[in-house]
Design a protein around this motif. Sequence first.
Motif: not given
Length: 410
Positions: A1-13
């Motif tokens: 399951m994806a971790k919160i930091n994995d979303y950085i590449k989609i929504v930005g830091e």
Amino acid sequence: MAKINDYIKIVGEDIIEELKILSERLKGKVIQNINSTSVGGGVAEILNRIVPLMNELGVDTRWDLIKGGERFFNITKRFHNTLHGIPAEISDEEFDYFLQVENENAQAINFYGDVILIHDPQPIGLINRKKDFGNNKKWIWRCHIDISHPEIKVWDFLKQFINSYDASIFSAPVFSKELPIKQFLISPSIDPLSDKNKELDASTIDSVLYKYKITKDKPIITQISRYDILKDPLGVIDAFKLVRKHIDCQLILAGNTATDDPEHDKVLNMVKEKAGNDSDIHILVIEPANNDIEINALQRASDIVLQKSLKEGFGLTVSEALWKKKPVIAGAVGGIPLQITHKHSGILTHTVEGTAYWIKQLINSPEYAKKLGLNGHEHIKNNFLLTRHILEYFLLFTSLYHSGDIIHLN
Ligand code: UDP
């Protein structure tokens, strides 16, 4: 399951940083979600993704279910239909029975949360326990359905409960009502990294098509939905048949069932009857174990995705398909126009004939169809991903503990 930091590449830091800052404000608080099903339908879909991520962010978030038998869910399904403006008879005994089940659940459930987030009408009566806890808990009613034109008897019945909550949440501005409590507008979201929405390789998509005996030799038009009359699967078949007079194509209707939706079998049978023995109409019921990857694959394999709903709280399936850059043709109802701007990020229709017209147009204009899908993807990325949803929840929870107008975050 994806971790919160994995979303950085989609929504930005920045947005992930904001989530981390806000989560600090909620340390020590327990968020308790309560609804009526853990499988099937949009609410379960969202909670399955949001609950783990909120926990990873350090906000103790849990999820409980109410219990109800066939009679209870038969009644609440009619609540659901009447709130959507579809007439249905509900007797005084049935209202009483609803109250009885609410009371049983209110006694059985352990209310350990600081924020009690009650989803939709089925568990709405749990608010009767509020008085037992003084002001220690914040009670929020989260409405996921299209209540723009509810039948007044059921709405008035529910309002006696809603008025006791500390706040309410609706998915779209068109649903807001005159209420004596605070109202927040928070639209739902999809998880771009879940099995339902992540990228799939071509061989996975092909194997799902192979499993369901669907070939790629003609355009694929798909609607993914519970078998519910308000999703208008019968209208989808009518539209498809109109299109097929002119263009050779195939239709996929894929649905599962939600444990709180008792009308699935009846509607599925109506759909099968209407489709007859047309071998270009694929009517699928997806097994829960394979559901997410298979739905993902079917959406990705489609040339056009439909969501021809007659009423719709939000319609996660629209976001899911747009995220996959698919051209979507959908009913101009409920929360769907939040996701689709007509002729820019998809097509909004009002009738079977309109739906058929646009299916033909998009099959004949692949470049235009592609552009709609690309615009749609951008719109979903900017507005309907779960990071935005969690951020808005965090802001709302924080505001409940804050009396002033301005909340300083650092
Ligand atoms: N869904 C699914 N399998 C199916 C049919 C639907 O996983 O066979 C999912 C769909 O992908 C979406 C959710 O169920 O994530 C339905 O949410 P939506 O808001 O579209 O409608 P609801 O069922 O809540 O009215």
